[in-house]
Design a protein around this motif. Sequence first.
Motif, PDB file in Angstrom:
ATOM      1  N   GLY A  83       0.783  -1.366   0.076  1.00 44.83           N
ATOM      2  CA  GLY A  83       0.030   0.130   0.046  1.00 44.83           C
ATOM      3  C   GLY A  83       0.894   1.276  -0.007  1.00 44.83           C
ATOM      4  O   GLY A  83       0.687   2.365  -0.842  1.00 44.83           O
ATOM      5  N   LYS A  84       1.934   1.278   0.933  1.00 45.32           N
ATOM      6  CA  LYS A  84       2.761   2.327   0.942  1.00 45.32           C
ATOM      7  C   LYS A  84       3.461   2.570  -0.435  1.00 45.32           C
ATOM      8  O   LYS A  84       3.487   3.797  -0.953  1.00 45.32           O
ATOM      9  N   ASN A 102      -8.039   4.005  -1.284  1.00 47.06           N
ATOM     10  CA  ASN A 102      -7.776   2.991  -0.284  1.00 47.06           C
ATOM     11  C   ASN A 102      -7.189   1.680  -1.122  1.00 47.06           C
ATOM     12  O   ASN A 102      -7.684   1.380  -2.022  1.00 47.06           O
ATOM     13  N   PHE A 103      -6.180   1.150  -0.171  1.00 48.28           N
ATOM     14  CA  PHE A 103      -5.551  -0.151  -0.571  1.00 48.28           C
ATOM     15  C   PHE A 103      -6.544  -1.257   0.220  1.00 48.28           C
ATOM     16  O   PHE A 103      -6.411  -1.199   1.394  1.00 48.28           O
ATOM     17  N   LEU A 104      -7.265  -1.967  -0.437  1.00 51.28           N
ATOM     18  CA  LEU A 104      -8.228  -3.020   0.055  1.00 51.28           C
ATOM     19  C   LEU A 104      -7.789  -4.298   0.259  1.00 51.28           C
ATOM     20  O   LEU A 104      -8.236  -4.925   1.117  1.00 51.28           O
ATOM     21  N   GLY A 105      -6.448  -4.514  -0.544  1.00 51.25           N
ATOM     22  CA  GLY A 105      -6.071  -5.946  -0.210  1.00 51.25           C
ATOM     23  C   GLY A 105      -5.411  -6.605  -1.525  1.00 51.25           C
ATOM     24  O   GLY A 105      -5.326  -5.677  -2.606  1.00 51.25           O
ATOM     25  N   ASP A 111       1.168 -16.836 -11.090  1.00 51.71           N
ATOM     26  CA  ASP A 111       2.206 -15.926 -10.915  1.00 51.71           C
ATOM     27  C   ASP A 111       1.967 -14.302 -10.655  1.00 51.71           C
ATOM     28  O   ASP A 111       3.027 -13.652 -10.746  1.00 51.71           O
ATOM     29  N   VAL A 112       0.745 -13.939 -10.399  1.00 46.83           N
ATOM     30  CA  VAL A 112       0.306 -12.574 -10.368  1.00 46.83           C
ATOM     31  C   VAL A 112      -0.065 -12.371  -8.984  1.00 46.83           C
ATOM     32  O   VAL A 112      -0.858 -13.153  -8.692  1.00 46.83           O
ATOM     33  N   VAL A 113       0.078 -10.990  -8.584  1.00 44.99           N
ATOM     34  CA  VAL A 113      -0.940 -10.504  -7.426  1.00 44.99           C
ATOM     35  C   VAL A 113      -1.557  -9.477  -7.976  1.00 44.99           C
ATOM     36  O   VAL A 113      -1.219  -8.658  -8.826  1.00 44.99           O
ATOM     37  N   ILE A 114      -2.847  -9.652  -7.427  1.00 54.56           N
ATOM     38  CA  ILE A 114      -3.759  -8.909  -7.934  1.00 54.56           C
ATOM     39  C   ILE A 114      -4.233  -7.753  -6.620  1.00 54.56           C
ATOM     40  O   ILE A 114      -4.503  -8.304  -5.673  1.00 54.56           O
ATOM     41  N   CYS A 115      -3.840  -6.526  -6.786  1.00 53.33           N
ATOM     42  CA  CYS A 115      -4.091  -5.493  -5.860  1.00 53.33           C
ATOM     43  C   CYS A 115      -5.255  -4.828  -6.090  1.00 53.33           C
ATOM     44  O   CYS A 115      -5.508  -4.202  -7.227  1.00 53.33           O
ATOM     45  N   TYR A 116      -5.988  -4.526  -4.922  1.00 56.86           N
ATOM     46  CA  TYR A 116      -7.406  -3.944  -5.250  1.00 56.86           C
ATOM     47  C   TYR A 116      -7.181  -2.761  -4.386  1.00 56.86           C
ATOM     48  O   TYR A 116      -7.060  -2.407  -3.240  1.00 56.86           O
ATOM     49  N   LEU A 117      -7.583  -1.567  -5.103  1.00 58.93           N
ATOM     50  CA  LEU A 117      -7.647  -0.066  -4.564  1.00 58.93           C
ATOM     51  C   LEU A 117      -9.143   0.391  -4.830  1.00 58.93           C
ATOM     52  O   LEU A 117      -9.661  -0.123  -5.748  1.00 58.93           O
ATOM     53  N   GLU A 118      -9.245   1.532  -4.424  1.00 60.02           N
ATOM     54  CA  GLU A 118     -10.708   2.057  -4.534  1.00 60.02           C
ATOM     55  C   GLU A 118     -10.611   3.751  -4.499  1.00 60.02           C
ATOM     56  O   GLU A 118     -10.039   3.982  -3.170  1.00 60.02           O
TER      57      GLU A 118
END
Length: 172
Positions: A83-84, A102-105, A111-118
């Motif tokens: 998030g930072k 907001n960084f939701l998680g 092999d991928v990370v999916i980051c959720y923001l809003e």
Amino acid sequence: MMKLKRVKMMVLPLAILMFLSFSSTHKFYVSVTNIVYSEDDSAFQITSRIFIDDLDKLLKERYGVEAKLATPNESKIADEYIGKYFRSKFLVQLDGEVVSYNFLGKRYDNDVVICYLEIPNVKLSEVKTMSIQNEVLMDLFDEQKNVVHIKWKGNKRSFVLIRENNKGMLNL
């Protein structure tokens, strides 16, 4: 004739092995970010797909965090640092003003990370322009490309952002 065939069968795998050992594999450095305006939530919902190993390497090099993403030993502070990092490298402006999100998680997909923001509480009818600056992983990989897709009210726009051109702007 039989001896020649046997020699070919032995030499071919050796030749392939030698060829592969001297050729360098080029890694593809790319992230894909989708930004969608949700009428129901009055928010821009953002997903960013990044290769796990690249993000893991970045967290170690930039913050000294052994994140061990997508493993049973994943660091408990990984989300905090992800998030930072996003807040320092992924900026959204609406009508020229930087907006917070907001960084939701996150979750993992192969092999991928999916980051959720809003970005909550957006009255789209009052917004005229949107600007996206995406420098995610560009501080680690010169060849990094960040693809950004934006969808709102039936409209679509995409950008491919690189280190020399890391910002995309559109009229809403």
